[in-house]
Design a protein around this motif. Structure first.
Motif, PDB file in Angstrom:
ATOM      1  N   ALA A  64       1.105  -1.209   0.118  1.00  0.00           N
ATOM      2  CA  ALA A  64       0.379  -0.246   0.062  1.00  0.00           C
ATOM      3  C   ALA A  64       0.859   1.153  -0.056  1.00  0.00           C
ATOM      4  O   ALA A  64       2.241   1.300   0.564  1.00  0.00           O
ATOM      5  CB  ALA A  64      -1.344  -0.168   1.357  1.00  0.00           C
ATOM      6  N   ALA A  65       0.395   1.959  -0.263  1.00  0.00           N
ATOM      7  CA  ALA A  65       1.413   3.768  -0.519  1.00  0.00           C
ATOM      8  C   ALA A  65       0.797   4.340   0.217  1.00  0.00           C
ATOM      9  O   ALA A  65      -0.701   4.494   0.207  1.00  0.00           O
ATOM     10  CB  ALA A  65       0.853   3.874  -2.129  1.00  0.00           C
ATOM     11  N   ASN A 103      -1.526  13.048   5.252  1.00  0.00           N
ATOM     12  CA  ASN A 103      -2.732  11.709   6.427  1.00  0.00           C
ATOM     13  C   ASN A 103      -2.545  10.614   7.700  1.00  0.00           C
ATOM     14  O   ASN A 103      -2.725  11.053   8.794  1.00  0.00           O
ATOM     15  CB  ASN A 103      -4.147  11.131   5.707  1.00  0.00           C
ATOM     16  N   VAL A 104      -1.163  10.050   7.490  1.00  0.00           N
ATOM     17  CA  VAL A 104      -0.766   8.719   8.120  1.00  0.00           C
ATOM     18  C   VAL A 104      -0.058  10.032   9.713  1.00  0.00           C
ATOM     19  O   VAL A 104      -0.402   9.771  10.231  1.00  0.00           O
ATOM     20  CB  VAL A 104       0.074   8.456   8.091  1.00  0.00           C
ATOM     21  N   LYS A 133      -6.401  -3.056  10.777  1.00  0.00           N
ATOM     22  CA  LYS A 133      -5.603  -3.061  12.314  1.00  0.00           C
ATOM     23  C   LYS A 133      -3.722  -3.426  11.944  1.00  0.00           C
ATOM     24  O   LYS A 133      -2.966  -3.044  12.622  1.00  0.00           O
ATOM     25  CB  LYS A 133      -5.914  -4.066  13.328  1.00  0.00           C
ATOM     26  N   LEU A 134      -3.690  -4.814  11.176  1.00  0.00           N
ATOM     27  CA  LEU A 134      -2.126  -5.283  11.536  1.00  0.00           C
ATOM     28  C   LEU A 134      -1.162  -4.320  10.861  1.00  0.00           C
ATOM     29  O   LEU A 134      -0.413  -4.447  11.005  1.00  0.00           O
ATOM     30  CB  LEU A 134      -3.080  -6.805  10.414  1.00  0.00           C
ATOM     31  N   TYR A 135      -1.982  -3.963   8.957  1.00  0.00           N
ATOM     32  CA  TYR A 135      -1.528  -3.132   7.953  1.00  0.00           C
ATOM     33  C   TYR A 135      -0.913  -1.476   9.431  1.00  0.00           C
ATOM     34  O   TYR A 135       0.374  -1.088   8.920  1.00  0.00           O
ATOM     35  CB  TYR A 135      -2.421  -1.982   7.829  1.00  0.00           C
ATOM     36  N   ARG A 143       1.910  -3.345  11.484  1.00  0.00           N
ATOM     37  CA  ARG A 143       3.129  -3.366  11.732  1.00  0.00           C
ATOM     38  C   ARG A 143       4.158  -2.311  10.755  1.00  0.00           C
ATOM     39  O   ARG A 143       5.105  -2.330  10.983  1.00  0.00           O
ATOM     40  CB  ARG A 143       3.025  -4.518   9.899  1.00  0.00           C
ATOM     41  N   ASN A 144       3.221  -1.044  10.348  1.00  0.00           N
ATOM     42  CA  ASN A 144       4.073  -0.228   9.628  1.00  0.00           C
ATOM     43  C   ASN A 144       4.295   0.989  10.349  1.00  0.00           C
ATOM     44  O   ASN A 144       5.438   1.665   9.858  1.00  0.00           O
ATOM     45  CB  ASN A 144       2.899  -0.018   8.136  1.00  0.00           C
TER      46      ASN A 144
END
Length: 182
Positions: free
Chosen positions: A66-67, A72-73, A100-102, A105-106
């Motif tokens: 995913a980009a 916003n992040v 939730k996992l994304y 992890r990131n």
């Protein structure tokens, strides 16, 4: 005034697809013999035709690529780190786990994710109204879909004492900035 500020309950709500990240998943559309796919951005403005049947199966998978939409992040991280602020991801996806996992992890973020399992904009408005009824009076809602923003706008009229800020984000604008600032 100080008492009013101290007692306001803050809620920051973010959509996921094309608001926080651009994912490769597509919505599959079937209408009779006609079949095609839509990106989340295309789906956000798509006007359903009579007979359209939607399949969102790709959105149930673990998000491998995913980009991120950096601006916003960054807003999400700030909200998540702010004391006294409830931060939520409100997604039309059926499953919360991939999102939730994304995020874990990131970004090492443990954010509450609400998966509505519905692309009906009124469902997002209904969720936000329930939060207002729980006492949240300072709410920011960030979403890429004009339909979702429009549905939630009605709450501003219904609850004039609630500070409700609606931000429609344009993922293409943010992706452009992300690609040129790397």
């Amino acid at each position: 005034m100080i008492k009013e500020l101290a007692s306001s309950r803050k809620l920051r709500i973010f959509d996921f697809d094309d608001t926080l990240a651009k994912v490769k998943a597509k919505v599959h559309v079937r209408n009779g013999v006609k079949r095609f796919t839509l990106t989340p951005a295309e789906f956000a403005v798509y006007d359903a035709k009579p007979g359209d049947m939607f399949n969102f199966k790709e959105f149930d998978a673990i998000i491998k690529t995913a980009a991120p939409i950096k601006k916003n992040v960054d807003l999400l991280k700030t909200a998540a780190e702010s004391p006294g602020v409830k931060t939520t991801i409100l997604t039309a996806r059926r499953l919360a786990f991939p999102v939730k996992l994304y995020l874990k992890r990131n970004y090492n973020l443990d954010i509450y994710v609400v998966a509505l399992g519905s692309n009906d904009p009124q469902q997002k408005a209904n969720y936000i109204e329930k939060e207002i009824k729980k006492g949240y009076s300072d709410i920011v809602f960030i979403d890429d879909s004009p339909k979702n923003i429009s549905a939630v706008t009605a709450l501003k009229i219904k609850y004039p004492s609630v500070k409700l800020e609606l931000i429609q984000t344009n993922e293409a604008e943010h992706i452009h900035k992300y690609l040129h600032t790397k």
